[in-house]
Design a protein around this motif. Structure first.
Motif, PDB file in Angstrom:
ATOM      1  N   ILE A 485     -23.551 -50.326 -28.640  1.00 49.93           N
ATOM      2  CA  ILE A 485     -22.322 -49.528 -28.556  1.00 49.93           C
ATOM      3  C   ILE A 485     -21.164 -50.281 -29.188  1.00 49.93           C
ATOM      4  O   ILE A 485     -20.353 -49.707 -29.932  1.00 49.93           O
ATOM      5  CB  ILE A 485     -22.016 -49.169 -27.082  1.00 49.93           C
ATOM      6  CG1 ILE A 485     -23.035 -48.138 -26.564  1.00 49.93           C
ATOM      7  CG2 ILE A 485     -20.596 -48.614 -26.934  1.00 49.93           C
ATOM      8  CD1 ILE A 485     -22.962 -47.907 -25.059  1.00 49.93           C
ATOM      9  N   LEU A 486     -21.087 -51.582 -28.896  1.00 46.61           N
ATOM     10  CA  LEU A 486     -20.001 -52.391 -29.454  1.00 46.61           C
ATOM     11  C   LEU A 486     -20.115 -52.508 -30.978  1.00 46.61           C
ATOM     12  O   LEU A 486     -19.116 -52.700 -31.676  1.00 46.61           O
ATOM     13  CB  LEU A 486     -19.996 -53.777 -28.814  1.00 46.61           C
ATOM     14  CG  LEU A 486     -19.603 -53.816 -27.323  1.00 46.61           C
ATOM     15  CD1 LEU A 486     -19.789 -55.212 -26.751  1.00 46.61           C
ATOM     16  CD2 LEU A 486     -18.164 -53.345 -27.144  1.00 46.61           C
ATOM     17  N   LYS A 487     -21.344 -52.366 -31.488  1.00 49.50           N
ATOM     18  CA  LYS A 487     -21.551 -52.435 -32.941  1.00 49.50           C
ATOM     19  C   LYS A 487     -21.534 -51.049 -33.582  1.00 49.50           C
ATOM     20  O   LYS A 487     -21.781 -50.930 -34.781  1.00 49.50           O
ATOM     21  CB  LYS A 487     -22.892 -53.110 -33.232  1.00 49.50           C
ATOM     22  CG  LYS A 487     -22.944 -54.568 -32.823  1.00 49.50           C
ATOM     23  CD  LYS A 487     -24.343 -55.130 -33.007  1.00 49.50           C
ATOM     24  CE  LYS A 487     -24.424 -56.572 -32.533  1.00 49.50           C
ATOM     25  NZ  LYS A 487     -25.816 -57.101 -32.633  1.00 49.50           N
ATOM     26  N   ASN A 488     -21.271 -50.009 -32.752  1.00 51.06           N
ATOM     27  CA  ASN A 488     -21.278 -48.625 -33.251  1.00 51.06           C
ATOM     28  C   ASN A 488     -22.590 -48.265 -33.936  1.00 51.06           C
ATOM     29  O   ASN A 488     -22.616 -47.560 -34.945  1.00 51.06           O
ATOM     30  CB  ASN A 488     -20.126 -48.378 -34.238  1.00 51.06           C
ATOM     31  CG  ASN A 488     -18.795 -48.232 -33.524  1.00 51.06           C
ATOM     32  OD1 ASN A 488     -18.692 -47.464 -32.567  1.00 51.06           O
ATOM     33  ND2 ASN A 488     -17.803 -48.979 -33.977  1.00 51.06           N
ATOM     34  N   SER A 489     -23.707 -48.731 -33.381  1.00 48.85           N
ATOM     35  CA  SER A 489     -24.995 -48.516 -34.037  1.00 48.85           C
ATOM     36  C   SER A 489     -25.889 -47.510 -33.312  1.00 48.85           C
ATOM     37  O   SER A 489     -27.015 -47.268 -33.757  1.00 48.85           O
ATOM     38  CB  SER A 489     -25.743 -49.848 -34.177  1.00 48.85           C
ATOM     39  OG  SER A 489     -25.954 -50.426 -32.907  1.00 48.85           O
ATOM     40  N   LEU A 490     -25.420 -46.926 -32.208  1.00 47.13           N
ATOM     41  CA  LEU A 490     -26.194 -45.864 -31.570  1.00 47.13           C
ATOM     42  C   LEU A 490     -26.106 -44.601 -32.411  1.00 47.13           C
ATOM     43  O   LEU A 490     -25.078 -44.320 -33.047  1.00 47.13           O
ATOM     44  CB  LEU A 490     -25.662 -45.567 -30.166  1.00 47.13           C
ATOM     45  CG  LEU A 490     -25.998 -46.555 -29.046  1.00 47.13           C
ATOM     46  CD1 LEU A 490     -25.509 -45.995 -27.725  1.00 47.13           C
ATOM     47  CD2 LEU A 490     -27.489 -46.841 -28.968  1.00 47.13           C
ATOM     48  N   GLU A 491     -27.179 -43.812 -32.414  1.00 49.94           N
ATOM     49  CA  GLU A 491     -27.216 -42.601 -33.223  1.00 49.94           C
ATOM     50  C   GLU A 491     -26.067 -41.668 -32.887  1.00 49.94           C
ATOM     51  O   GLU A 491     -25.456 -41.064 -33.773  1.00 49.94           O
ATOM     52  CB  GLU A 491     -28.557 -41.882 -33.005  1.00 49.94           C
ATOM     53  CG  GLU A 491     -28.708 -40.620 -33.844  1.00 49.94           C
ATOM     54  CD  GLU A 491     -30.043 -39.943 -33.634  1.00 49.94           C
ATOM     55  OE1 GLU A 491     -30.100 -38.707 -33.774  1.00 49.94           O
ATOM     56  OE2 GLU A 491     -31.023 -40.652 -33.320  1.00 49.94           O
ATOM     57  N   VAL A 492     -25.758 -41.562 -31.569  1.00 52.16           N
ATOM     58  CA  VAL A 492     -24.698 -40.657 -31.155  1.00 52.16           C
ATOM     59  C   VAL A 492     -23.334 -41.095 -31.695  1.00 52.16           C
ATOM     60  O   VAL A 492     -22.415 -40.282 -31.822  1.00 52.16           O
ATOM     61  CB  VAL A 492     -24.665 -40.545 -29.610  1.00 52.16           C
ATOM     62  CG1 VAL A 492     -24.163 -41.854 -28.981  1.00 52.16           C
ATOM     63  CG2 VAL A 492     -23.802 -39.379 -29.164  1.00 52.16           C
ATOM     64  N   GLN A 493     -23.194 -42.378 -32.040  1.00 51.65           N
ATOM     65  CA  GLN A 493     -21.926 -42.890 -32.569  1.00 51.65           C
ATOM     66  C   GLN A 493     -21.796 -42.695 -34.076  1.00 51.65           C
ATOM     67  O   GLN A 493     -20.692 -42.777 -34.617  1.00 51.65           O
ATOM     68  CB  GLN A 493     -21.789 -44.378 -32.244  1.00 51.65           C
ATOM     69  CG  GLN A 493     -21.657 -44.674 -30.757  1.00 51.65           C
ATOM     70  CD  GLN A 493     -21.641 -46.165 -30.478  1.00 51.65           C
ATOM     71  OE1 GLN A 493     -22.639 -46.856 -30.677  1.00 51.65           O
ATOM     72  NE2 GLN A 493     -20.494 -46.661 -30.053  1.00 51.65           N
ATOM     73  N   THR A 494     -22.913 -42.451 -34.740  1.00 47.77           N
ATOM     74  CA  THR A 494     -22.875 -42.390 -36.206  1.00 47.77           C
ATOM     75  C   THR A 494     -23.075 -40.989 -36.771  1.00 47.77           C
ATOM     76  O   THR A 494     -22.708 -40.738 -37.924  1.00 47.77           O
ATOM     77  CB  THR A 494     -23.965 -43.311 -36.792  1.00 47.77           C
ATOM     78  OG1 THR A 494     -25.249 -42.917 -36.275  1.00 47.77           O
ATOM     79  CG2 THR A 494     -23.700 -44.758 -36.411  1.00 47.77           C
ATOM     80  N   LYS A 495     -23.648 -40.070 -35.975  1.00 49.91           N
ATOM     81  CA  LYS A 495     -23.899 -38.739 -36.531  1.00 49.91           C
ATOM     82  C   LYS A 495     -22.587 -37.965 -36.663  1.00 49.91           C
ATOM     83  O   LYS A 495     -21.607 -38.211 -35.954  1.00 49.91           O
ATOM     84  CB  LYS A 495     -24.910 -37.976 -35.671  1.00 49.91           C
ATOM     85  CG  LYS A 495     -24.424 -37.558 -34.307  1.00 49.91           C
ATOM     86  CD  LYS A 495     -25.533 -36.798 -33.582  1.00 49.91           C
ATOM     87  CE  LYS A 495     -25.048 -36.302 -32.230  1.00 49.91           C
ATOM     88  NZ  LYS A 495     -26.108 -35.565 -31.508  1.00 49.91           N
ATOM     89  N   LYS A 496     -22.611 -36.996 -37.572  1.00 46.10           N
ATOM     90  CA  LYS A 496     -21.416 -36.230 -37.912  1.00 46.10           C
ATOM     91  C   LYS A 496     -20.930 -35.423 -36.724  1.00 46.10           C
ATOM     92  O   LYS A 496     -21.719 -34.813 -35.990  1.00 46.10           O
ATOM     93  CB  LYS A 496     -21.720 -35.304 -39.091  1.00 46.10           C
ATOM     94  CG  LYS A 496     -20.499 -34.588 -39.638  1.00 46.10           C
ATOM     95  CD  LYS A 496     -20.874 -33.751 -40.858  1.00 46.10           C
ATOM     96  CE  LYS A 496     -19.659 -33.018 -41.397  1.00 46.10           C
ATOM     97  NZ  LYS A 496     -20.001 -32.184 -42.576  1.00 46.10           N
ATOM     98  N   LEU A 497     -19.607 -35.395 -36.518  1.00 46.68           N
ATOM     99  CA  LEU A 497     -19.023 -34.626 -35.422  1.00 46.68           C
ATOM    100  C   LEU A 497     -19.042 -33.140 -35.750  1.00 46.68           C
ATOM    101  O   LEU A 497     -18.927 -32.738 -36.911  1.00 46.68           O
ATOM    102  CB  LEU A 497     -17.584 -35.071 -35.151  1.00 46.68           C
ATOM    103  CG  LEU A 497     -17.379 -36.472 -34.569  1.00 46.68           C
ATOM    104  CD1 LEU A 497     -15.892 -36.797 -34.546  1.00 46.68           C
ATOM    105  CD2 LEU A 497     -17.965 -36.575 -33.181  1.00 46.68           C
ATOM    106  N   SER A 498     -19.169 -32.309 -34.704  1.00 46.12           N
ATOM    107  CA  SER A 498     -19.090 -30.862 -34.893  1.00 46.12           C
ATOM    108  C   SER A 498     -17.635 -30.470 -35.145  1.00 46.12           C
ATOM    109  O   SER A 498     -16.705 -31.250 -34.913  1.00 46.12           O
ATOM    110  CB  SER A 498     -19.615 -30.147 -33.646  1.00 46.12           C
ATOM    111  OG  SER A 498     -18.796 -30.445 -32.527  1.00 46.12           O
ATOM    112  N   GLU A 499     -17.441 -29.245 -35.619  1.00 44.68           N
ATOM    113  CA  GLU A 499     -16.087 -28.771 -35.918  1.00 44.68           C
ATOM    114  C   GLU A 499     -15.221 -28.713 -34.662  1.00 44.68           C
ATOM    115  O   GLU A 499     -14.012 -28.927 -34.715  1.00 44.68           O
ATOM    116  CB  GLU A 499     -16.156 -27.384 -36.565  1.00 44.68           C
ATOM    117  CG  GLU A 499     -16.742 -27.402 -37.971  1.00 44.68           C
ATOM    118  CD  GLU A 499     -16.707 -26.025 -38.615  1.00 44.68           C
ATOM    119  OE1 GLU A 499     -16.110 -25.115 -38.012  1.00 44.68           O
ATOM    120  OE2 GLU A 499     -17.267 -25.873 -39.721  1.00 44.68           O
ATOM    121  N   GLU A 500     -15.868 -28.370 -33.511  1.00 49.50           N
ATOM    122  CA  GLU A 500     -15.089 -28.262 -32.272  1.00 49.50           C
ATOM    123  C   GLU A 500     -14.632 -29.633 -31.777  1.00 49.50           C
ATOM    124  O   GLU A 500     -13.600 -29.769 -31.125  1.00 49.50           O
ATOM    125  CB  GLU A 500     -15.929 -27.598 -31.170  1.00 49.50           C
ATOM    126  CG  GLU A 500     -16.321 -26.159 -31.468  1.00 49.50           C
ATOM    127  CD  GLU A 500     -17.564 -26.085 -32.360  1.00 49.50           C
ATOM    128  OE1 GLU A 500     -18.222 -27.130 -32.528  1.00 49.50           O
ATOM    129  OE2 GLU A 500     -17.834 -24.992 -32.888  1.00 49.50           O
TER     130      GLU A 500
END
Length: 705
Positions: A485-500
């Protein structure tokens, strides 16, 4: 002239034993009432009233005074009375053996009967009593009465001084008894209605001297129709000599016995438990044991009772006189060959009947079995996540209910673990007590010490070592996740955000890793800060005015709205984590995203502490606050903070003052500033230390320096 042989009543009572069921006299009376009612013409009133009278003048308990059963059956006409006089008389029909009335005398000192019946188109009243010394006495002269209504009244008086029976009736609850009547007679109500016979209306009453009386009525339509039904057959078996061993084979010349079954579904709050029973004369006699049925909770709002019945079970010689067991032998009880076995033409054996009944139950209760498996899997999953050993998990699985939620299961796991630890502690204490008796100067001291050490070590067996390995690996996974998490390497941290979604929840992901937001649970990873924190009464992301202790008591008083407005109190603010640590003490934790400067939030928890100290229901005098993030510059840390040996910043003795003009000190707090990377590093080191001691360090993937 013929004369029947005389019988000794006390001898008969010794010969025909009392039923194990304290309710057996009521079952006998109810069955007699039913049989009397079914002799009525169809257009006449049909009712049975069962009333239990209690003396409840003692505040601590109630005692049964007497039981009264009233019915509108044909009553004790001359024919019925003549049969009543003759014990073991079978002429009544209904597969009776004439011994049931002895169950009255086994439990009650006196039986009184008053019966209005019709004889030769006239109505008469007959009164008589029975006890152990005189089977019939107070036999009053029969009188003609001016009525056209049948009524028989049976009173069971003077419950005999058997402690089990007295305790049973003193603890008997009205709703439980009502539930018992519905399940006990559901099969008979259905089968009689299937024959076109109208079942009577049943009234249940509990009468008290002080408490308010209780009463409910069961109309014939209140008995459920079967939700499922079917049949199975069981073959006659005979023994044979199988090369010197006892073998069994089907008797081809005898037609197998047929048994029916019905499932009756009741609203879960109406009956106590799921159940399955072998019935005789359509009344439950023996329970069919099945692991699916051991749970008392309902499924989808219903509980089910399955009744197995058949002509073979109705045969008088196949059921005990006490009607609480069957006289049918089990094949499993026959261990060796004897000549007498081969003289039989074959039998249907009880264990074969029960085996077939259980085959039916597996199909009948398949849905409940699947739900039970889900509940047990839930226990296994939660136990694995929390690091409980397999034997503790197994014990909780044995008792889990379909309705148990996560909180209940976790509580039960902790309770079971406490029992286990207490037992192990007692064993260890005994070994340690023996250590104090040892003499270091004796020649065999070292050998004795080695032996005692082995005994203590054996209390942590191989299975516990395996469970500890799961416990440590799970903790290492949490520490690894924090690193990622501290390295921003989890998939949830790197995938594209939705429009909402405009922004990433950087703080929330850390918060949820350690303690899921909007929850109260022991299922958390607060150990990453301190081992003790896991065991405290805690909550996550709950507003101050909604925080409650395990007891249900709120944290804050009910503050008048005008005071909230006047002082601008922030009672709806939500600490990230709040823990009740001990009497007068609490812990607050605030998380900040890794890129947030912690120095901007140094006053946040001090405000929480001030509000809580002034308005808490129970006085809180000491607050331990943890501000956790990743970005802090030593230049921005105020002078009253000191660097600790763990490279954190700590400010002690922060004064909390009252909301008064005097501003007197009412509590103190301390605040520690921690970096997430330091927390993860310390967690890795602790995990490695534990793993090495257990020889499990190969399981850890991170190289801890």
């Amino acid at each position: 002239m013929r004369k029947n042989p005389l019988s000794d009543l006390k001898g008969m009572l010794n010969l025909i034993k009392a039923s194990k069921d304290p309710l057996s006299p009521i079952i006998e009376a109810f069955n007699n009432s039913l049989e009397s009612i079914f002799k009525l013409e169809e257009n006449l009133e049909r009712s049975i009233t069962i009333e239990l009278f209690f003396n409840d003048q003692d505040d601590n308990s109630k005692q049964l005074e007497f039981i009264e059963i009233t019915d509108t059956g044909v009553g004790f006409n001359d024919e019925s009375f003549d049969r009543y006089e003759r014990l073991l008389d079978r002429t009544k029909g209904f597969n009776n053996r004439g011994s049931g009335r002895l169950q009255y005398l086994h439990r009650f000192g006196e039986i009184s009967v008053k019966s209005i019946y019709c004889q030769d188109e006239n109505f008469y009243i007959r009164k008589f009593s029975s006890n152990k010394d005189d089977f019939i006495y107070n036999d009053e002269k029969i009188k003609r009465v001016n009525t056209n209504t049948f009524e028989t009244n049976l009173i069971l008086k003077h419950l005999r001084p058997d402690k089990k029976d007295k305790d049973f009736y003193s603890k008997l609850k009205f709703n439980s008894f009502f539930s018992w009547v519905k399940t006990q007679f559901a099969l008979r109500a259905y089968l009689e209605s299937a024959k076109g016979k109208a079942f009577p209306t049943i009234t249940i009453k509990f009468s008290y001297q002080i408490a308010e009386n209780e009463e409910k009525t069961i109309a014939p339509s209140d008995f459920p129709q079967p939700s499922n039904k079917g049949e199975f057959s069981v073959a006659y078996q005979e023994p044979f000599d199988d090369n010197g061993k006892l073998g069994w084979r089907k008797v081809e010349t005898l037609r197998p016995e047929t048994f029916g079954w019905c499932v009756f579904s009741f609203p879960a709050n109406e009956i106590d438990i799921h159940g399955a029973y072998l019935c005789s004369k359509d009344i439950p006699v023996e329970e069919v044991k099945n692991p699916i049925l051991k749970k008392s909770n309902g499924h989808l709002g219903m509980k089910m009772v399955t009744a197995f019945y058949g002509d073979y079970l109705d045969l008088p010689d196949n059921v005990s006189h006490s009607v609480d067991s069957f006289n049918i032998p089990n094949k499993s009880d026959i261990k060796e060959i004897s000549n007498s076995l081969f003289n039989d033409e074959g039998m249907v054996y009880l264990d074969d009947i029960k085996e077939q009944a259980n085959n039916q139950l597996r199909s009948i209760y398949k849905e409940i079995e699947q739900a039970q498996e889900c509940a047990e899997n839930k226990v296994t999953t939660l136990a694995r996540e929390l690091g409980f050993s397999s034997h503790i998990t197994l014990n909780v699985i044995k008792a889990v209910k379909l309705s148990d939620d996560d909180e209940t299961i976790i509580k039960n796991l902790h309770v079971e673990e406490a029992k286990y630890v207490a037992d192990k502690s007692n064993q260890a204490r005994k070994v340690i007590e023996e250590l104090w008796k040892m003499n270091p100067t004796s020649n065999n001291y070292q050998d004795e010490l080695e032996d005692k050490t082995s005994q203590l070590s054996s209390l942590i067996d191989a299975q516990n070592k395996e469970e500890l390995s799961k416990y440590i690996v799970r903790r290492e996974i949490i520490a690894d996740l924090l690193d990622k998490i501290l390295k921003n390497s989890l998939e949830v941290q790197t995938k594209k955000l939705s429009e909402e979604k405009k922004n990433r929840d950087k703080e929330g992901i850390i918060h949820d890793l350690i303690f899921k937001r909007k929850s109260r649970s022991k299922l958390n990873d607060m150990w990453i800060l301190d081992e003790e924190f896991v065991h405290f009464d805690s909550c996550s992301d709950v507003s101050l005015d909604k925080i409650k202790a395990d007891s249900g008591e709120l944290l804050l008083k009910d503050i008048p709205q005008e005071e909230v407005t006047r002082l601008q109190l922030k009672i709806t603010k939500r600490p990230d984590i709040f823990l009740f640590a001990a009497e007068g003490k609490c812990i607050l934790v605030e998380f900040k995203a890794p890129d947030v400067d912690l120095s901007d939030y140094l006053q946040q928890m001090e405000k929480y502490c001030t509000l809580i100290a002034n308005y808490s229901i129970k006085k809180l005098e000491k607050f331990y606050c943890y501000l956790i993030g990743e970005t802090i510059n030593a230049i921005d840390v105020p002078a009253d903070y000191e660097r600790t040996v763990n490279d954190t910043w700590l400010r002690e003795k922060i004064r909390i003052v009252a909301h008064t003009e005097m501003r007197n000190v009412i509590a103190h707090s301390q605040q520690e500033i921690l970096k997430l990377s330091d927390i993860a590093g310390r967690a890795h080191r602790r995990n490695k230390n534990f793993a090495e001691k257990l020889g499990l360090d190969i399981l850890l993937t991170k190289d801890v320096k």
